[in-house]
Enzyme design. Structure first.
Site, PDB file in Angstrom:
ATOM      1  N   HIS A   1       0.734  -1.118   0.053  1.00 44.22           N
ATOM      2  CA  HIS A   1      -0.037  -0.061   0.213  1.00 44.22           C
ATOM      3  C   HIS A   1       1.088   1.345   0.077  1.00 44.22           C
ATOM      4  O   HIS A   1       0.523   2.319  -0.521  1.00 44.22           O
ATOM      5  CB  HIS A   1      -1.142   0.039   1.085  1.00 44.22           C
ATOM      6  CG  HIS A   1      -0.563   0.275   2.501  1.00 44.22           C
ATOM      7  ND1 HIS A   1       0.188  -0.600   3.259  1.00 44.22           N
ATOM      8  CD2 HIS A   1      -0.326   1.643   3.054  1.00 44.22           C
ATOM      9  CE1 HIS A   1       0.568  -0.033   4.393  1.00 44.22           C
ATOM     10  NE2 HIS A   1       0.269   1.140   4.513  1.00 44.22           N
TER      11      HIS A   1
ATOM     12  N   LYS B   1       0.522   5.616  -1.969  1.00 44.46           N
ATOM     13  CA  LYS B   1       0.582   6.907  -1.227  1.00 44.46           C
ATOM     14  C   LYS B   1       0.921   7.900  -2.326  1.00 44.46           C
ATOM     15  O   LYS B   1       1.881   7.656  -3.059  1.00 44.46           O
ATOM     16  CB  LYS B   1       1.570   6.943  -0.081  1.00 44.46           C
ATOM     17  CG  LYS B   1       1.075   6.030   0.902  1.00 44.46           C
ATOM     18  CD  LYS B   1       2.008   6.160   2.322  1.00 44.46           C
ATOM     19  CE  LYS B   1       1.763   5.072   3.224  1.00 44.46           C
ATOM     20  NZ  LYS B   1       0.754   5.434   4.196  1.00 44.46           N
TER      21      LYS B   1
ATOM     22  N   ASP C   1       7.458  -7.360   8.388  1.00 42.38           N
ATOM     23  CA  ASP C   1       6.382  -6.747   8.278  1.00 42.38           C
ATOM     24  C   ASP C   1       6.441  -5.355   7.336  1.00 42.38           C
ATOM     25  O   ASP C   1       5.500  -4.821   6.523  1.00 42.38           O
ATOM     26  CB  ASP C   1       5.862  -6.333   9.615  1.00 42.38           C
ATOM     27  CG  ASP C   1       4.556  -5.682   9.634  1.00 42.38           C
ATOM     28  OD1 ASP C   1       3.445  -6.157   9.121  1.00 42.38           O
ATOM     29  OD2 ASP C   1       4.309  -4.941  10.449  1.00 42.38           O
TER      30      ASP C   1
ATOM     31  N   HIS D   1       7.421  -2.502   2.153  1.00 46.69           N
ATOM     32  CA  HIS D   1       7.522  -0.844   2.161  1.00 46.69           C
ATOM     33  C   HIS D   1       8.917  -0.182   1.960  1.00 46.69           C
ATOM     34  O   HIS D   1       8.883   0.703   1.269  1.00 46.69           O
ATOM     35  CB  HIS D   1       6.627  -0.465   3.423  1.00 46.69           C
ATOM     36  CG  HIS D   1       5.446  -0.876   3.783  1.00 46.69           C
ATOM     37  ND1 HIS D   1       4.552  -1.289   2.709  1.00 46.69           N
ATOM     38  CD2 HIS D   1       4.746  -1.223   4.903  1.00 46.69           C
ATOM     39  CE1 HIS D   1       3.514  -2.111   3.270  1.00 46.69           C
ATOM     40  NE2 HIS D   1       3.517  -1.844   4.715  1.00 46.69           N
TER      41      HIS D   1
ATOM     42  N   LYS E   1       7.900   0.226  15.715  1.00 51.84           N
ATOM     43  CA  LYS E   1       6.827   0.754  16.372  1.00 51.84           C
ATOM     44  C   LYS E   1       6.985   1.273  17.747  1.00 51.84           C
ATOM     45  O   LYS E   1       8.172   1.155  18.258  1.00 51.84           O
ATOM     46  CB  LYS E   1       6.197  -0.765  17.018  1.00 51.84           C
ATOM     47  CG  LYS E   1       6.030  -1.823  15.782  1.00 51.84           C
ATOM     48  CD  LYS E   1       4.829  -1.237  15.052  1.00 51.84           C
ATOM     49  CE  LYS E   1       4.548  -2.648  13.852  1.00 51.84           C
ATOM     50  NZ  LYS E   1       4.155  -1.947  12.327  1.00 51.84           N
TER      51      LYS E   1
ATOM     52  N   LYS F   1       4.317   9.410  14.567  1.00 50.89           N
ATOM     53  CA  LYS F   1       4.233   8.771  13.281  1.00 50.89           C
ATOM     54  C   LYS F   1       4.929   9.581  12.240  1.00 50.89           C
ATOM     55  O   LYS F   1       4.483  10.763  11.926  1.00 50.89           O
ATOM     56  CB  LYS F   1       2.666   8.783  12.745  1.00 50.89           C
ATOM     57  CG  LYS F   1       2.405   7.998  11.602  1.00 50.89           C
ATOM     58  CD  LYS F   1       1.375   7.282  11.405  1.00 50.89           C
ATOM     59  CE  LYS F   1       0.790   6.627  10.074  1.00 50.89           C
ATOM     60  NZ  LYS F   1       1.372   5.189  10.302  1.00 50.89           N
TER      61      LYS F   1
END
Ligand code: BG6
Length: 489
Positions: free
Chosen positions: A175, A179, A232, A237, A337, A342
């Site tokens: 995904h 963006k 992950d 990404h 994380k 963010k």
């Protein structure tokens, strides 16, 4: 926008009551509908194993829309139109007879888009069942990540899909490629000759890619603990971002031209042997700390956790690309994380001018930086040095941005979510924002050797406090090369 209205299709969403579908996919489909892009005859089939009254499940989807679409974008008329397209079907995805009802609902329409928001272990079974009913010839399939957990398992999934679908009808989602600012990397690099002449080891000293998240595991411990941050986030990404920065200009904008160039980058990534892992890669795991001023538990104290786990929630590493363009230019990747904020950003650091003539104490200011901000505050800034203003200032340097903030420049336009763009491109049959099989496999190959090295060394991840920028070893990783992470507070 309505000018590019799409052909009619049946959109079959497998795993329709899962978190991804409710949080991202239905809201994205609703936004496409609200924008007038969906054909009047397009229907959306929500497929899930949950039995019971369809109305109850449709109500859950409605509730999710109201929760995840911003209030000012919830229009009753658009919601009603969207709901009229929706049908719910209880299915066991591995039972061939359950596909009869699907075939009936899909009718004789031309295009079936089958979106797999399910575990990858059932992708092959769904494909085989679609084929058995003769639905495959007119379908495109969309595969969510993770596709496998290493090279061998990802091959097994891709091969099972390939037994039914040729590559040109397989859309693998990352995904991040949907963006807006990520797509802008292509425009920035290849529509401006200004950058391309500088885009190599003669002018760039190093590149940083940071994808930091403030959240922790968010109730996904079971999945995350099997994966870890490398699988992950880095395998997909961050390596995709690295490819878009590092690739050579493609000869055109077609999916394969772009993907051929990305694959060359992945193939050129230097493997990191176990003996160099300590210098080049840092694994971390968060311990209790704070987020937004509130105390938060450590990874091993999260709901449903296993107190023995040595899964990493943070990775920082130095990647090197073995080719003429990038020899000697490290790419520092960092993701975790429970970071302080963010933030997803790429910083390209340009080399200092070859001869320095200003005051010695200002030397550390020297060096232009191109900052590409993916989220939040999407935009691009080029840090340049100018002279400070004022009679008392002399030739005092100041670093300031030449700035393009997307939210200021395109004030009226809403920035679409990545999934809106990706779903639109699947419906258009355009694969250039999707990942080809060989890209996934080269990315796994590179990550697998890191995981094998970690196993060989058997070291536990380094602890870092929730709400910090990761273990101190991550700072050491970059300062060892005489550099620092851009903008860390
Ligand atoms: C997903 C990961 O692919 O990306 C999640 O599985 C992560 O763990 C998410 O939280 C981050 O995406 P974004 O768009 O919020 O940066």
């Amino acid at each position: 926008m309505a000018a590019i209205k799409l052909e009619s299709c049946t959109f079959a969403l497998f795993g329709a009551l899962g978190d991804l579908a409710l949080r991202k996919l239905f809201p994205a489909l609703y936004q496409l509908d609200r924008a007038g892009l969906l054909h009047d005859d397009t229907r959306i089939l929500a497929l899930a194993r949950e039995a019971g009254e369809p109305q109850r499940h449709l109500a859950a989807i409605d509730q999710a829309l109201r929760l995840h679409v911003p209030a000012k974008e919830l229009e009753e008329g658009a919601l009603a139109r969207f709901q009229a397209r929706l049908h719910y079907l209880t299915m066991d995805f591995l039972q061939a007879e359950d596909y009869l009802a699907l075939a009936e609902l899909a009718g004789a329409q031309d295009q079936l888009i089958a979106y797999f928001a399910t575990p990858a272990s059932v992708y092959g079974g769904i494909c085989a069942n679609l084929a058995a009913l003769g639905l495959a010839e007119r379908s495109r399939v969309v595969l969510e990540k993770p596709i496998g957990h290493d090279l061998a398992s990802s091959r097994a999934v891709n091969d099972a899909v390939a037994r039914v679908f040729p590559e040109n009808r397989v859309y693998r989602i990352d995904h991040y490629l949907g963006k807006e600012t990520v797509q802008n990397l292509i425009a920035l690099r290849f529509a401006n000759s200004l950058f391309e002449t500088q885009w190599n080891q003669n002018h760039i000293s190093h590149v940083e890619i940071t994808v930091a998240e403030k959240v922790g595991i968010e109730g996904r411990w079971g999945y995350f603990d099997q994966a870890g941050q490398l699988r992950d986030m880095i395998q997909n990404h961050l390596l995709q971002l690295l490819c878009l920065i590092a690739m050579d200009p493609p000869s055109d904008l077609s999916a394969d031209s772009i993907r051929d160039e990305k694959v060359k980058v992945l193939k050129a990534l230097e493997p990191i042997s176990a003996e160099h892992l300590g210098q080049r890669v840092v694994r971390g795991q968060y311990v209790a700390g704070s987020a937004d001023g509130r105390p938060v538990p450590g990874y091993l104290e999260e709901e449903n956790s296993n107190t023995q786990s040595d899964t990493e929630t943070f990775v920082a590493l130095r990647a090197d690309i073995r080719n003429w363009r990038w020899a000697g230019v490290p790419f520092y990747l960092r993701t975790g994380k429970r970071m302080p904020q963010k933030l997803s950003q790429i910083v390209i650091h340009f080399k200092a001018p070859p001869h320095y003539i200003f005051a010695p104490e200002q030397r550390q200011l020297i060096g232009n930086k191109l900052i590409i901000r993916l989220q939040p505050d999407e935009g691009i800034a080029l840090q340049v040095l100018t002279k400070d203003q004022g009679l008392d200032k002399g030739m005092q340097l100041r670093s300031g941005p030449l700035q393009l903030s997307f939210s200021d420049t395109y004030r009226s336009a809403r920035i679409p979510d990545a999934y809106e763009r990706l779903l639109l491109e699947v419906m258009r049959g355009n694969q250039n924002l999707f990942v080809r099989k060989d890209e996934i496999e080269y990315a796994w190959q590179w990550c697998d050797q890191l995981i094998a090295g970690w196993k060989q060394l058997g070291e536990a991840p380094k602890p870092y406090t929730a709400g910090s920028w990761g273990p101190m070893a991550s700072v050491a990783l970059i300062t060892r090369d005489g550099r620092s992470w851009y903008g860390d507070l």
